[in-house]
Design an enzyme around this catalytic site. Sequence first.
Site, PDB file in Angstrom:
ATOM      1  N   SER A 119       0.837  -1.195   0.000  1.00  0.00           N
ATOM      2  CA  SER A 119       0.000   0.000   0.000  1.00  0.00           C
ATOM      3  C   SER A 119       0.869   1.240   0.000  1.00  0.00           C
ATOM      4  O   SER A 119       0.358   2.353  -0.048  1.00  0.00           O
ATOM      5  CB  SER A 119      -0.930   0.007   1.213  1.00  0.00           C
ATOM      6  OG  SER A 119      -0.209  -0.237   2.383  1.00  0.00           O
ATOM      7  N   HIS A 140      -3.588  -4.177  -5.555  1.00  0.00           N
ATOM      8  CA  HIS A 140      -3.847  -3.613  -4.233  1.00  0.00           C
ATOM      9  C   HIS A 140      -5.293  -3.848  -3.824  1.00  0.00           C
ATOM     10  O   HIS A 140      -6.206  -3.268  -4.400  1.00  0.00           O
ATOM     11  CB  HIS A 140      -3.501  -2.118  -4.238  1.00  0.00           C
ATOM     12  CG  HIS A 140      -3.522  -1.512  -2.880  1.00  0.00           C
ATOM     13  ND1 HIS A 140      -3.927  -0.226  -2.642  1.00  0.00           N
ATOM     14  CD2 HIS A 140      -3.189  -2.030  -1.675  1.00  0.00           C
ATOM     15  CE1 HIS A 140      -3.845   0.012  -1.345  1.00  0.00           C
ATOM     16  NE2 HIS A 140      -3.395  -1.055  -0.744  1.00  0.00           N
ATOM     17  N   GLU A 152      -6.898  -2.045  -7.031  1.00  0.00           N
ATOM     18  CA  GLU A 152      -6.070  -1.134  -7.822  1.00  0.00           C
ATOM     19  C   GLU A 152      -5.004  -1.982  -8.514  1.00  0.00           C
ATOM     20  O   GLU A 152      -4.249  -2.696  -7.848  1.00  0.00           O
ATOM     21  CB  GLU A 152      -5.408  -0.080  -6.921  1.00  0.00           C
ATOM     22  CG  GLU A 152      -6.381   0.988  -6.435  1.00  0.00           C
ATOM     23  CD  GLU A 152      -5.767   1.960  -5.435  1.00  0.00           C
ATOM     24  OE1 GLU A 152      -6.130   3.143  -5.461  1.00  0.00           O
ATOM     25  OE2 GLU A 152      -4.937   1.536  -4.607  1.00  0.00           O
ATOM     26  N   ASN A 190      -5.318   5.465  -1.229  1.00  0.00           N
ATOM     27  CA  ASN A 190      -4.552   5.901  -0.056  1.00  0.00           C
ATOM     28  C   ASN A 190      -4.100   7.347  -0.177  1.00  0.00           C
ATOM     29  O   ASN A 190      -3.958   8.047   0.820  1.00  0.00           O
ATOM     30  CB  ASN A 190      -3.349   4.986   0.177  1.00  0.00           C
ATOM     31  CG  ASN A 190      -3.772   3.653   0.780  1.00  0.00           C
ATOM     32  OD1 ASN A 190      -4.898   3.517   1.243  1.00  0.00           O
ATOM     33  ND2 ASN A 190      -2.883   2.676   0.761  1.00  0.00           N
TER      34      ASN A 190
HETATM   35  N1  CAA Z   1     -13.784 -10.488   6.684  1.00  0.00           N
HETATM   36  C1  CAA Z   1     -14.765 -11.000   5.921  1.00  0.00           C
HETATM   37  N2  CAA Z   1     -15.992 -10.468   5.853  1.00  0.00           N
HETATM   38  C2  CAA Z   1     -16.245  -9.388   6.619  1.00  0.00           C
HETATM   39  C3  CAA Z   1     -15.284  -8.809   7.448  1.00  0.00           C
HETATM   40  C4  CAA Z   1     -14.011  -9.406   7.468  1.00  0.00           C
HETATM   41  N3  CAA Z   1     -13.025  -8.910   8.213  1.00  0.00           N
HETATM   42  N4  CAA Z   1     -15.833  -7.727   8.062  1.00  0.00           N
HETATM   43  C5  CAA Z   1     -17.097  -7.644   7.636  1.00  0.00           C
HETATM   44  N5  CAA Z   1     -17.340  -8.634   6.772  1.00  0.00           N
HETATM   45  C6  CAA Z   1     -18.579  -8.856   6.026  1.00  0.00           C
HETATM   46  C7  CAA Z   1     -19.684  -9.319   6.905  1.00  0.00           C
HETATM   47  O1  CAA Z   1     -19.680 -10.727   7.022  1.00  0.00           O
HETATM   48  C8  CAA Z   1     -20.905  -8.804   6.175  1.00  0.00           C
HETATM   49  O2  CAA Z   1     -21.216  -9.674   5.099  1.00  0.00           O
HETATM   50  P1  CAA Z   1     -22.727  -9.950   4.658  1.00  0.00           P
HETATM   51  O3  CAA Z   1     -23.312  -8.603   4.323  1.00  0.00           O
HETATM   52  O4  CAA Z   1     -22.579 -10.844   3.457  1.00  0.00           O
HETATM   53  O5  CAA Z   1     -23.379 -10.596   5.814  1.00  0.00           O
HETATM   54  C9  CAA Z   1     -20.454  -7.494   5.546  1.00  0.00           C
HETATM   55  O6  CAA Z   1     -19.021  -7.583   5.490  1.00  0.00           O
HETATM   56  C10 CAA Z   1     -20.856  -6.301   6.351  1.00  0.00           C
HETATM   57  O7  CAA Z   1     -20.342  -6.462   7.663  1.00  0.00           O
HETATM   58  P2  CAA Z   1     -21.062  -6.033   9.006  1.00  0.00           P
HETATM   59  O8  CAA Z   1     -22.552  -6.027   8.813  1.00  0.00           O
HETATM   60  O9  CAA Z   1     -20.486  -6.806  10.148  1.00  0.00           O
HETATM   61  O10 CAA Z   1     -20.504  -4.604   9.264  1.00  0.00           O
HETATM   62  P3  CAA Z   1     -20.717  -3.274   8.495  1.00  0.00           P
HETATM   63  O11 CAA Z   1     -21.979  -3.202   7.729  1.00  0.00           O
HETATM   64  O12 CAA Z   1     -20.447  -2.277   9.540  1.00  0.00           O
HETATM   65  O13 CAA Z   1     -19.539  -3.265   7.433  1.00  0.00           O
HETATM   66  C11 CAA Z   1     -17.320  -2.876   6.728  1.00  0.00           C
HETATM   67  C12 CAA Z   1     -18.206  -3.480   7.799  1.00  0.00           C
HETATM   68  C13 CAA Z   1     -17.528  -3.645   5.416  1.00  0.00           C
HETATM   69  C14 CAA Z   1     -15.903  -3.030   7.201  1.00  0.00           C
HETATM   70  C15 CAA Z   1     -17.731  -1.364   6.532  1.00  0.00           C
HETATM   71  O14 CAA Z   1     -17.711  -0.723   7.760  1.00  0.00           O
HETATM   72  C16 CAA Z   1     -16.827  -0.629   5.577  1.00  0.00           C
HETATM   73  O15 CAA Z   1     -17.003  -0.664   4.369  1.00  0.00           O
HETATM   74  N6  CAA Z   1     -15.825   0.116   6.126  1.00  0.00           N
HETATM   75  C17 CAA Z   1     -14.835   0.847   5.365  1.00  0.00           C
HETATM   76  C18 CAA Z   1     -13.632  -0.015   5.199  1.00  0.00           C
HETATM   77  C19 CAA Z   1     -12.542   0.668   4.396  1.00  0.00           C
HETATM   78  O16 CAA Z   1     -12.530   1.856   4.179  1.00  0.00           O
HETATM   79  N7  CAA Z   1     -11.586  -0.138   3.928  1.00  0.00           N
HETATM   80  C20 CAA Z   1     -10.462   0.356   3.174  1.00  0.00           C
HETATM   81  C21 CAA Z   1      -9.360   0.746   4.085  1.00  0.00           C
HETATM   82  S1  CAA Z   1      -7.952   1.332   3.177  1.00  0.00           S
HETATM   83  C22 CAA Z   1      -7.111  -0.056   2.772  1.00  0.00           C
HETATM   84  O17 CAA Z   1      -7.427  -1.139   3.127  1.00  0.00           O
HETATM   85  C23 CAA Z   1      -5.945   0.152   1.899  1.00  0.00           C
HETATM   86  C24 CAA Z   1      -4.624   0.283   2.537  1.00  0.00           C
HETATM   87  O18 CAA Z   1      -3.654  -0.011   1.864  1.00  0.00           O
HETATM   88  C25 CAA Z   1      -4.436   0.885   3.856  1.00  0.00           C
END
Ligand code: CAA
Length: 469
Positions: A119, A140, A152, A190
């Site tokens: 990343s 990515h 990405e 990012n």
């Molecule tokens: N592994 C697998 N599945 C997961 C999971 C995990 N760690 N966390 C959540 N899920 C799944 C759940 O099982 C659920 O699936 P279903 O809808 O099929 O049942 C779905 O995701 C939604 O989960 P929840 O209902 O528990 O929780 P939520 O609605 O609050 O969503 C989230 C959780 C998907 C994490 C949401 O909060 C979100 O989109 N957050 C933003 C995350 C983000 O910005 N990520 C990018 C970060 S930057 C990066 O990663 C790049 C880097 O290089 C730093």
Amino acid sequence: MAVESVGVVGLGTMGAGIAEVFARAGLDVVGVEADEAALSRGRGHLERSLGRAVERGKLAPDEREAILGRVRLTTDRAELAGADLVVEAIPEVMAFKSALFDDLDRICKPEAILATNTSSLPVTKIAASTGRPGRVVGLHFFNPAPVMRLVEVVRTVVTEPGVAEEMAELARRLGKTPVVVGDRAGFVVNRLLLPYLNHAALLLEQGVATRDGIDTVMRQGAGLPMGPFALLDLIGLDTSYEVMEVLYDETRDRRHAPAPGLRELVAAGRLGRKSGHGFYGPEEAPAQAPPKGTPLTFRVVGDDELAGRLEAAGFKQAAEPDVLLHVGLAATGEREVRVNLVGEGVAEVAPSLHATAEGAADLMRVLGRTPVVCRQRAGLVAEALLYPYLNDAVRMYDSGYAGIEDIDAAMRLGCGYPAGPFEMLESIGLERVRDGLRELHAEYREPAYAPAPLLEELIAAGLTAFPRR
Ligand code: CAA
């Protein structure tokens, strides 16, 4: 060449998630870790994730078994010899990556593609350390990899023609949406996301609002899936710190210097979810203040509709009120409170130095909004965090690095945002964002807060939307 067998090296949160994504799409996966202990942790990640999907009724038990059956776990890198593609997801240390790619280059067949999930590190440098730089790319994924729909695909100046396209096609096979970009620090997501998160950490340090207040404004008010501190904990504070360092190295933009508070938490071993404690402790959820509902007299400057709603809720207007609300305007005198409504659910409440926030906060609760008390600083929390991010997106587009649709899709699918930055800009209004940026610039004199020239140009031309090609 169709990719049928894939190697994943490093089975931490990201690597295990990536292995799951490939196996779910029917590909054979060889997962490699350094030793038995790490391998068993990797197996744990994979089993927990699939187990949760079964519990939620999203996956049949026999499908879980089929997926696990497609993943072979080993500590022997030599087992990658037959892979068509190897994705690396080991810690972000250049020396580790160079040594690994050196090995992969020797072990893997010459036509295999080697990809990094880095990343922050330059893909070009990783590619150049191998004997096949034309077949090394960035792939990515976003955390959590099984959920976030963006990949990405990072191509470098030496990537062979067709390789990035092949990886984009593979991403589609995985059910993801690819965005193909060049090798700039932070790529698209990012580069736009981390400065915003860093900025949130700085606002916290400046005492503009509390951790819970800032998270509430951005989640409940701005409609993002997580507040910045919950997201920093998910990404990992160490990873976030590293990405900021790399962004700063490339841009020399002082906004990209990692917030000192991040350094402190990392030094204390508080890395976020992976260590069980970051900005939030284990099992700790953002607190919500209980409603109080004190009867009050009020006066509202700047929003007749709000005044009407407060009257309808039983409060009386008075010339000398208990609470004087200035909607969207700076408050100065005794008992004056600036109020900024964010989305449908939040009201930022910023009392003047002579006033207290409590009365105004109560009124906002009665209207069904969560009050978040802020210090009176330009943009309070929501605009101070959102507008520079939108401005950065305009500058990114104007630099020719990525198109409007790609940037919008990347933020929607990579971060779960309800809208991409251009969609957001257009729905808030170009002029309103431009004016907010001018206010931020006037207060902080931060050069990057000056409205992007393209934004000014579109407004001058009377446009309310960005022309799509
Ligand atoms: N592994 C697998 N599945 C997961 C999971 C995990 N760690 N966390 C959540 N899920 C799944 C759940 O099982 C659920 O699936 P279903 O809808 O099929 O049942 C779905 O995701 C939604 O989960 P929840 O209902 O528990 O929780 P939520 O609605 O609050 O969503 C989230 C959780 C998907 C994490 C949401 O909060 C979100 O989109 N957050 C933003 C995350 C983000 O910005 N990520 C990018 C970060 S930057 C990066 O990663 C790049 C880097 O290089 C730093």
